[in-house]
Design a protein around this motif. Structure first.
Motif, PDB file in Angstrom:
ATOM      1  N   THR A 130       2.404  -4.049  -6.277  1.00  8.06           N
ATOM      2  CA  THR A 130       3.422  -3.529  -5.305  1.00  8.06           C
ATOM      3  C   THR A 130       4.042  -4.627  -4.426  1.00  8.06           C
ATOM      4  O   THR A 130       3.205  -5.225  -3.909  1.00  8.06           O
ATOM      5  CB  THR A 130       3.154  -2.074  -4.642  1.00  8.06           C
ATOM      6  N   ARG A 131       5.153  -4.652  -4.331  1.00  3.46           N
ATOM      7  CA  ARG A 131       6.153  -5.853  -3.497  1.00  3.46           C
ATOM      8  C   ARG A 131       5.737  -5.240  -2.118  1.00  3.46           C
ATOM      9  O   ARG A 131       6.104  -4.017  -1.583  1.00  3.46           O
ATOM     10  CB  ARG A 131       7.413  -5.834  -3.771  1.00  3.46           C
ATOM     11  N   LEU A 132       5.417  -6.012  -1.059  1.00  5.85           N
ATOM     12  CA  LEU A 132       5.320  -5.802   0.129  1.00  5.85           C
ATOM     13  C   LEU A 132       5.782  -6.817   1.077  1.00  5.85           C
ATOM     14  O   LEU A 132       6.024  -8.095   0.791  1.00  5.85           O
ATOM     15  CB  LEU A 132       3.687  -5.518   0.700  1.00  5.85           C
ATOM     16  N   PHE A 133       6.236  -6.570   2.532  1.00  2.00           N
ATOM     17  CA  PHE A 133       6.844  -7.450   3.213  1.00  2.00           C
ATOM     18  C   PHE A 133       6.067  -7.257   4.505  1.00  2.00           C
ATOM     19  O   PHE A 133       5.934  -6.309   5.131  1.00  2.00           O
ATOM     20  CB  PHE A 133       8.153  -7.114   3.516  1.00  2.00           C
ATOM     21  N   LEU A 134       5.792  -8.433   5.190  1.00  3.47           N
ATOM     22  CA  LEU A 134       5.131  -8.648   6.368  1.00  3.47           C
ATOM     23  C   LEU A 134       5.749  -9.602   7.359  1.00  3.47           C
ATOM     24  O   LEU A 134       5.908 -10.809   6.858  1.00  3.47           O
ATOM     25  CB  LEU A 134       3.659  -9.168   6.008  1.00  3.47           C
ATOM     26  N   SER A 135       6.346  -8.919   8.288  1.00  6.37           N
ATOM     27  CA  SER A 135       6.807  -9.982   9.459  1.00  6.37           C
ATOM     28  C   SER A 135       6.131  -9.856  10.505  1.00  6.37           C
ATOM     29  O   SER A 135       5.223  -9.138  10.773  1.00  6.37           O
ATOM     30  CB  SER A 135       8.327  -9.311   9.743  1.00  6.37           C
ATOM     31  N   PRO A 136       6.308 -10.715  11.404  1.00 10.21           N
ATOM     32  CA  PRO A 136       5.768 -10.892  12.769  1.00 10.21           C
ATOM     33  C   PRO A 136       5.946  -9.326  13.406  1.00 10.21           C
ATOM     34  O   PRO A 136       4.934  -8.879  14.082  1.00 10.21           O
ATOM     35  CB  PRO A 136       6.229 -11.755  13.750  1.00 10.21           C
ATOM     36  N   GLU A 137       7.126  -8.835  13.657  1.00  9.31           N
ATOM     37  CA  GLU A 137       7.520  -7.669  13.785  1.00  9.31           C
ATOM     38  C   GLU A 137       6.494  -6.461  13.271  1.00  9.31           C
ATOM     39  O   GLU A 137       5.807  -5.563  13.992  1.00  9.31           O
ATOM     40  CB  GLU A 137       8.616  -7.186  13.915  1.00  9.31           C
TER      41      GLU A 137
END
Length: 183
Positions: free
Chosen positions: A149-156
């Protein structure tokens, strides 16, 4: 949060202190047990009553889909059945390691990561490659080692996830440059 220094070595500059958080006090230096996925492996928390602090990792909790479960359980301390101070890591090291591989991989100049994990029941040989990780100014997109699964992690997003599990001490998302990067 407050850190009070009680003593300092004139030789090594080591400090003895007390870290006070909203959830408790940690004497420093301190042994911090790693409960990566909000669970200590092979140890019952009742066996370590003198332990002041536990460490969880938001990357592993996100990949496992555990953040909402822990939040719905009343936070990580409630989920784990403890009142100890909980320190949470941003997951940056793990995510950027997917991009750059290990120092060993870099030194061997390996063209791709050699990490296998199940992708689905049909394909149990998912190979994660650096191309599976995209780093932008906004954050990092990567594939789960569990199911692709594609996941996204940003600082926020990292801080938000850490707040949602009610961590006592939150680490911001850090970027791990490749080992061979020079200044």
């Amino acid at each position: 949060m407050a850190l009070r220094t009680l003593a300092r070595s004139h030789v090594s500059h080591a400090r003895l202190g007390v870290l006070t958080t909203k959830d408790g006090v940690v004497e420093t230096p301190s042994f911090v047990a790693v409960a990566t996925q909000a669970a200590l492996k092979a140890v019952d928390l009742r066996q370590v009553p003198d332990l002041d602090c536990l460490f969880v990792n938001i990357y592993h909790l996100l990949v496992a889909g555990s953040v909402d479960v822990i939040s719905d359980a009343g936070g990580v301390r409630s989920f784990m059945g403890t009142e100890k101070v909980i320190m949470s890591d941003s997951g940056g090291f793990q995510v950027f390691s997917l991009k750059h591989g290990t120092v060993h991989d870099e030194l061997r100049l390996s063209p791709s990561l050699k990490m296998s994990a199940p992708r689905s029941r049909k394909n149990n040989n998912r190979i994660l490659r650096p191309s599976d990780v995209k780093v932008t100014e906004e954050g990092v997109t990567f594939r789960s080692y569990r199911d692709g699964t594609r996941l996204f992690l940003s600082p926020e997003a990292s801080v938000s996830a850490q707040k949602s599990i009610s961590s006592s001490i939150i680490m911001p998302l850090d970027e791990l440059p490749p080992y061979h990067t020079s200044s």
